[in-house]
Structures are given as structure tokens and as C-alpha cells.
Design a protein around this motif. Sequence first.
Motif, PDB file in Angstrom:
ATOM      1  N   GLU A 147       1.024  -1.079  -0.011  1.00 31.61           N
ATOM      2  CA  GLU A 147      -0.168  -0.162   0.062  1.00 31.61           C
ATOM      3  C   GLU A 147       0.875   1.383   0.110  1.00 31.61           C
ATOM      4  N   ALA A 148       1.891   1.155   0.771  1.00 33.85           N
ATOM      5  CA  ALA A 148       2.920   2.371   0.810  1.00 33.85           C
ATOM      6  C   ALA A 148       3.510   2.572  -0.364  1.00 33.85           C
ATOM      7  N   ARG A 149       4.026   1.474  -1.276  1.00 32.44           N
ATOM      8  CA  ARG A 149       4.794   1.883  -2.359  1.00 32.44           C
ATOM      9  C   ARG A 149       3.578   2.239  -3.320  1.00 32.44           C
ATOM     10  N   LEU A 150       2.200   1.695  -3.407  1.00 32.67           N
ATOM     11  CA  LEU A 150       1.263   2.149  -4.070  1.00 32.67           C
ATOM     12  C   LEU A 150       1.186   3.501  -4.046  1.00 32.67           C
ATOM     13  N   SER A 151       1.077   3.963  -2.753  1.00 25.71           N
ATOM     14  CA  SER A 151       0.815   5.402  -2.393  1.00 25.71           C
ATOM     15  C   SER A 151       1.745   6.382  -2.779  1.00 25.71           C
ATOM     16  N   LEU A 152       2.965   5.756  -2.673  1.00 24.43           N
ATOM     17  CA  LEU A 152       4.025   6.555  -3.179  1.00 24.43           C
ATOM     18  C   LEU A 152       4.279   6.769  -4.658  1.00 24.43           C
ATOM     19  N   THR A 153       3.785   5.732  -5.394  1.00 32.20           N
ATOM     20  CA  THR A 153       3.590   5.759  -6.869  1.00 32.20           C
ATOM     21  C   THR A 153       2.718   6.533  -7.287  1.00 32.20           C
ATOM     22  N   SER A 154       1.495   6.410  -6.659  1.00 32.14           N
ATOM     23  CA  SER A 154       0.404   7.293  -7.061  1.00 32.14           C
ATOM     24  C   SER A 154       0.742   8.954  -6.860  1.00 32.14           C
ATOM     25  N   GLU A 155       1.564   9.029  -5.878  1.00 32.07           N
ATOM     26  CA  GLU A 155       1.836  10.584  -5.613  1.00 32.07           C
ATOM     27  C   GLU A 155       2.811  10.933  -6.358  1.00 32.07           C
ATOM     28  N   ILE A 156       3.628  10.119  -6.738  1.00 27.09           N
ATOM     29  CA  ILE A 156       4.734  10.588  -8.042  1.00 27.09           C
ATOM     30  C   ILE A 156       4.094  10.710  -9.277  1.00 27.09           C
ATOM     31  N   PHE A 157       3.358   9.758  -9.480  1.00 27.49           N
ATOM     32  CA  PHE A 157       2.398   9.745 -10.613  1.00 27.49           C
ATOM     33  C   PHE A 157       1.622  11.104 -11.052  1.00 27.49           C
ATOM     34  N   GLY A 216       3.563  14.927 -18.601  1.00 26.22           N
ATOM     35  CA  GLY A 216       2.357  14.161 -18.541  1.00 26.22           C
ATOM     36  C   GLY A 216       2.430  12.664 -18.774  1.00 26.22           C
ATOM     37  N   MET A 217       1.793  12.182 -18.145  1.00 32.76           N
ATOM     38  CA  MET A 217       1.647  10.433 -18.093  1.00 32.76           C
ATOM     39  C   MET A 217       0.507   9.893 -18.412  1.00 32.76           C
ATOM     40  N   MET A 218       0.423   8.758 -19.212  1.00 39.57           N
ATOM     41  CA  MET A 218      -0.679   8.066 -19.648  1.00 39.57           C
ATOM     42  C   MET A 218      -0.332   6.511 -19.510  1.00 39.57           C
ATOM     43  N   ILE A 219      -1.353   5.845 -18.932  1.00 45.41           N
ATOM     44  CA  ILE A 219      -1.109   4.489 -18.811  1.00 45.41           C
ATOM     45  C   ILE A 219      -2.451   3.673 -19.491  1.00 45.41           C
ATOM     46  N   THR A 220      -2.060   2.769 -20.297  1.00 48.90           N
ATOM     47  CA  THR A 220      -2.973   2.164 -21.219  1.00 48.90           C
ATOM     48  C   THR A 220      -3.013   0.629 -20.906  1.00 48.90           C
ATOM     49  N   ASP A 221      -4.100   0.060 -21.383  1.00 49.38           N
ATOM     50  CA  ASP A 221      -3.974  -1.442 -21.075  1.00 49.38           C
ATOM     51  C   ASP A 221      -3.098  -2.025 -22.616  1.00 49.38           C
ATOM     52  N   HIS A 222      -3.424  -3.444 -22.734  1.00 53.18           N
ATOM     53  CA  HIS A 222      -2.568  -4.086 -23.816  1.00 53.18           C
ATOM     54  C   HIS A 222      -3.232  -3.708 -25.082  1.00 53.18           C
ATOM     55  N   ASN A 223      -4.439  -3.394 -25.067  1.00 49.23           N
ATOM     56  CA  ASN A 223      -4.904  -2.675 -26.532  1.00 49.23           C
ATOM     57  C   ASN A 223      -4.999  -1.327 -26.820  1.00 49.23           C
ATOM     58  N   PHE A 238      -1.213  15.634 -17.155  1.00 46.06           N
ATOM     59  CA  PHE A 238      -1.561  15.329 -18.617  1.00 46.06           C
ATOM     60  C   PHE A 238      -2.805  16.099 -18.831  1.00 46.06           C
ATOM     61  N   THR A 239      -3.570  16.361 -17.705  1.00 46.58           N
ATOM     62  CA  THR A 239      -4.904  17.260 -17.819  1.00 46.58           C
ATOM     63  C   THR A 239      -4.309  18.589 -17.865  1.00 46.58           C
ATOM     64  N   ALA A 240      -3.427  19.106 -17.292  1.00 50.49           N
ATOM     65  CA  ALA A 240      -2.904  20.536 -17.498  1.00 50.49           C
ATOM     66  C   ALA A 240      -2.332  20.732 -18.748  1.00 50.49           C
ATOM     67  N   LEU A 241      -1.752  19.612 -19.257  1.00 54.56           N
ATOM     68  CA  LEU A 241      -1.003  19.807 -20.734  1.00 54.56           C
ATOM     69  C   LEU A 241      -2.254  19.764 -21.768  1.00 54.56           C
ATOM     70  N   HIS A 260       0.829  -3.405 -20.304  1.00 57.34           N
ATOM     71  CA  HIS A 260       0.399  -1.928 -20.289  1.00 57.34           C
ATOM     72  C   HIS A 260       1.379  -1.388 -21.454  1.00 57.34           C
ATOM     73  N   TYR A 261       0.929  -0.133 -21.553  1.00 55.90           N
ATOM     74  CA  TYR A 261       1.944   0.928 -22.515  1.00 55.90           C
ATOM     75  C   TYR A 261       1.912   2.115 -21.447  1.00 55.90           C
ATOM     76  N   ILE A 262       3.064   2.661 -21.119  1.00 49.94           N
ATOM     77  CA  ILE A 262       3.399   4.036 -20.348  1.00 49.94           C
ATOM     78  C   ILE A 262       3.624   4.935 -21.386  1.00 49.94           C
ATOM     79  N   CYS A 263       3.141   6.095 -21.401  1.00 54.60           N
ATOM     80  CA  CYS A 263       3.733   7.224 -22.422  1.00 54.60           C
ATOM     81  C   CYS A 263       3.769   8.578 -21.298  1.00 54.60           C
ATOM     82  N   VAL A 264       5.140   9.119 -21.302  1.00 56.13           N
ATOM     83  CA  VAL A 264       5.687   9.897 -20.663  1.00 56.13           C
ATOM     84  C   VAL A 264       5.935  11.215 -21.584  1.00 56.13           C
TER      85      VAL A 264
END
Length: 680
Positions: A126-136, A142-149, A159-162, A233-237
Motif C-alpha cells: 500500500e505504501a509503495r502504491l501510495s508513493l507511486t500514486s503520489e509521484i504519478f 504528462g503520463m498516460m497508462i493504457t492496457d494492452h489494447n 496530462f490534464t494540465a497539458l 500495459h503501455y506507459i507514455c511520458v
Amino acid sequence: MSLKNLPTLQQFIDALDDHIWVKNADGQYVAVNEASETAWRHSREYIFGKTDEQLFSTERAEYFKHIDEKVIANGGQRTVEECAALDREGNEVWLETVKSPIKDEAGDLVGIIGMTRNATRRKQVEARLSLTSEIFNNFQEGMMITDHNANIMDVNHAFTALTGYEEAEVIGRNPSFLQSGQHHPDFYTELWQQLREYGQWKGEFINRKKSGSIYPQLATISAITDESDAILHYICVFEDISLRKAHEEKLRRMAFFDPLTNLPNRVHLTHLLEQSIALGEKSDTPFATLFLDLDHFKHINDSKGHLFGDQLLAQVAERLQTMQAGNATIGRIGGDEFVIILTDYDCEATLLDIIDQTLGVFNTPFVFEHNEHLRVSGSIGVARYPNDGYDSETLLKNADTAMYLAKKNGRSGYAFYSPDLTDRSVQHVRIQSALHDAVDKEQLSLAYQPQYRLEDNALVGVEVLLRWEHPELGFIPPSLFIPIAEKTGLIQHIGQWVLKAACQQGRAWIEQGLSFGKLAVNVSALQLQRAEFVKQLADITDQTKFPLEQLEIEITESFLLHNQQHAFNTLNELRELGVDVSLDDFGTGYSSLSYLKGLPINKLKIDRSFVNDVPEQSDSNALVLAIIAMGNALDLRVVAEGIETEQQIDFLTQHGCQFGQGYAFAKPLTEKDFVSLISS
């Protein structure tokens, strides 16, 4: 396994690492496991039958009682506490306590069962997820995470700001809605190909915001796979690089464009000229390079200021662009110098028309603040490919050379390059280079031409003439090297040497008892314009002990036209010293009574170009007679230069010219020959 072999309840709970205990309806402990005994540091025999008040502190017991009441009221299992503790090895662990009411078949409460379990791993996750979410969410990119499709699963705040899109507007959508339409489909094909092969793609997009505006972004797309390399997943930064692009464009323009006129600068223009050469060579098509220079621009800068000059250059550039739209490449390569590459003309006549049109930009005055008008002219030199050069450097140099010919021919016009111009240009450079050493290497010398009174052929003075004999170039006439000396500033050094050498020679003649009258020395207008000239002259005569009353300074009209007030002041200072002033080459310049009247001079010299034509040419006769009349009216002595025949002497004497010099009397002489002449 038979029922009789089943473990007892005690055996079952003792097998668990979690702390397990049971209370009856009265709050007394009726069961605990070994883990609880160890944690509470009491045996089960001691624990059985006791309440929380008997086992724990009052504060802790009250807390447990309060939680029990909440569990009973809730009627079901409830997580009641999370806390940190130390395990047997002294490591920090997280414990989670769960309680549930125990009821009989009738639904009546018979007790409470509790279990405290180790939740360290879950808390760490949970801590790692929380930290990851905070960093994210706090990532500046801008960051965008997609599924395999490639459907969007999550985006961060950047992302919203940009992009301007809120999270709810994009979840579940394919990112293709962000495309600007400015990329070819092949661009995306190559992108996906690289992702499949290497698991990552990095590059620049032109994407569209929710507002509809497009912007450049630098993006990195990474594929996330499982242990079997299947895409999860695909991650776009990405980041908006608009400011970077604007800065790069600014630097590019600074490197290749003139900031004042926005025209290509020398570097860019040279590159464009090389492109034209390559095209001309490939298609066997000639083109012309025009070198345009404004006439007297330095005077405009000096009198009006550099800001005014910059405004003028900007207007000239604007007119050139308007006039040449679509037909030429125009650049400013420095100062008031413009270059025009003409490739769109079909014959010589068309080229001449275009040149005339180019000069036409100066037909109307330029307008500035406060409705100030200024008329300016320009001179153009023309070099043609391939006749006048096969490379950019040669074409520019030859067009520049031709431009100077246009200025020499009277300015406000044009001249075409020809090979003899290069010969003259090379000669000019050689002379300029050699002139620097002429004084130090004692290559300069003086010659002396006597001046006579015409009515009785009596010697009245001698004009000092400068001569230069170079060991390799031979004799170089003053008409060739004096303009170069003036242009390079060497005239100051050379002029000082001439004055000093002439006064030293004059003093030597006086000491020899020789009578020669006035010693006339030519002084450049550039020397006279120096504020310290009169003082320097006085110092020279003082050092050489040459009498000021025997010295005569010959000046040209150009000195009078540059700064008339300064000219009058300088001439008055010379008069106060007792030095005579002669106006040389009269008739070839402005020659107006408006400035001769009251001018502190003593003598007028009629230029040899007029004297040479008398008495045969009536026009020259009229000019000579007018100059003599003007001199006599102003009580000035008049000297005729370049007299070669007795007929000229007779004509001049009959019409009131008192003095003269020329081959009819004597050529310019060496010091030895002049001494022989006046001693005889």
C-alpha cells in the motif's frame, strides 16, 4: 481422515502465527493461542477467566471495551486497529486486528473472537502504491497508462494540465483522439513497429489539445510485459516543448537571419548562393548576383545617429522585398550592404530592367518620425554566373568590386564586373599592403616644382610633391596611392612625414643662402579635419626652425565642404600663424562664390585640366577667364597649373593670371636639380 483424528480447536489456533483469542459474553478470556501467550507474555492458564482490565492498562482496557461494543453493535466482522510493533527478531512489523461477535443459534451473543495478524507486506504494498500514486500525480511531465489494447486506464494531473482533458473524459479511449493530423500514417506505423521490436519509442509528436490548438511534445512510450513477454500495459511520458522549439527557432534565426531586417545574413545568403550555383551547374542556367550598397550611408549615420540609420536600412529592406517578391533572394550581409540573387530572367534586357527596378526603390524619399523625409541613392555591382565566377566567394567579391566601380562612376547607378576590375582590385590590395611600410623603409621621397611670376619669369615659390618608388612595384603615381592612404587612415602618418621633411629641406636651403620664395605643401582634407592639425604644424615648424611666413598650405575644396565652420576656424588659425593658404584644383569641385567670399585664403590654383585646353577650347577659355576674374575680384593670387606651351603663357598673362607652373618652366625636380636651377 476420520472425525476422531481432527485437531482440537486449541491445536488449530496454536498452529497459526496470528494472535487469536476468544472472550465470553462477560468479557472474560476463554481461549488464546500460543502466539497470543508470547505476545502478551502470560500463560493461557493465567489468561483464562480474566478480563481486559485485569490484563492490560486501564487506558488500553477501556479502548478494547469500546471496540468490542462497536463490533457487537455492528453485528459483523470489523477491522478495529492497525499499529506498528516489533517481532521476535526486533524488526518493525505492522499488525492488523480483526474482531467478530459470536452468536448462538438463537442469535444471542455468546462472546467475541479476535485475531491480530501481520499486515506488514500489505502495508508495504500500500505504501509503495501510495508513493507511486503520489509521484504519478505530481510528475511534471504528462503520463498516460493504457492496457494492452492501448486504451487509456489512467492519466496524471500533468496530462490534464497539458492537454486540457479531464481524467473522466479520456479513460477507456484510444489516445488517437489527441492526434493533430500533421503526421503521415507511416509515422505511426514506424512507431508501433519500433515498440514491438524494442519495447520503447522516443520522439516528437505534434498533438492537439482540447482547445484545438496544436503543440509539439517530446514523448517516450514504453511497453510493460509479464514474465512471458506478453504486453500488459503501455506507459507514455511526454512534455510540451513549445518553449524549447521557440527558443531553438530564435537561435536559428539569430544564426541565419539579420535581426534588423529579417533578411538572410551573410552565412545564410552564402548558403543560398551555393544552392543557386549547384542548380545553375545542373541545369546550365546563368544567374546574376547584385551587390547593393547605399551611397554616403556613413554620413547619414554620423549626422543622424545609428538608430536613424537602422530605420533607414529596415525601410530599404522592406522596399526591396516588395519590389522583388517572387523573383529574387535578398540578403543583408552587413552594414548597408545588400545582396540580391536573380535567377528568374530570360535575357540581358530583362536583367537590366530588374536592376533599374531595384534602383527604383530609391526614387521616392524615405519617411521617418515627425514626417522627416530623406532622399538616398544606392550603387549596384553585378557579377554573373558562370562568366564572373564559379563559387560564392568569387561571385560576391566580383560583385563587390563592380559596385565600387559604380560608385566611382558617379554613384546612384550600376556597373557590371569585368576581369580588368580584378586586376585593379589586386593592384589596390598590393599597394595598400605596401603603403604601410613605405615611410619606415624610406621608399617615399619629395620632388620640387618651381612656381613663376608670368610677366617676368621670376621664381616665386616651389610646390613640394610626394613620390613613391617601390622596389618591386616601381614608381606609383600619387593619384593611385593617395586615395588609398586616405581610405586606410595612413594619410595622417604620411602627411606628417611630408610636412616635416619639406620644412627640414626648406630650412637647409635657407642655411645655404638659397632664395626660393614660398614652400607649398599639399595637405589632405583628412589631416585638416583633425582638431590638433594646427598645433602639430606649429610644432613641426618650431622643431625644424622653418619660418612660418615662407610656408604655404595647399588645400582642396573637399575640406571646405565637410564641415564649413571647422574649415573656417582652421584656416583662420593658419592665417594667425602667418601661413599662406592656397585652394588647389579650383574649378573641379563646388567652386562657388558663396564660400569663397570671406574665406581666409591667399591663392587660387587653376586645375591643369582647364589650362591644358587653352587657348584652343572656347569652353575652357571661358572657365579659366572666369576663375581669373573671380580671384582678382576677391584680391587672391591666381596660379595656373600644368602650363606646357608659350601660347598658354601668353593667353594667361594677357588675361590677368599672375603666376604659373608646369613643364613650360620646369618638370618636378629632385632636390639636387632644384638647387642647381635656383643657384644658376
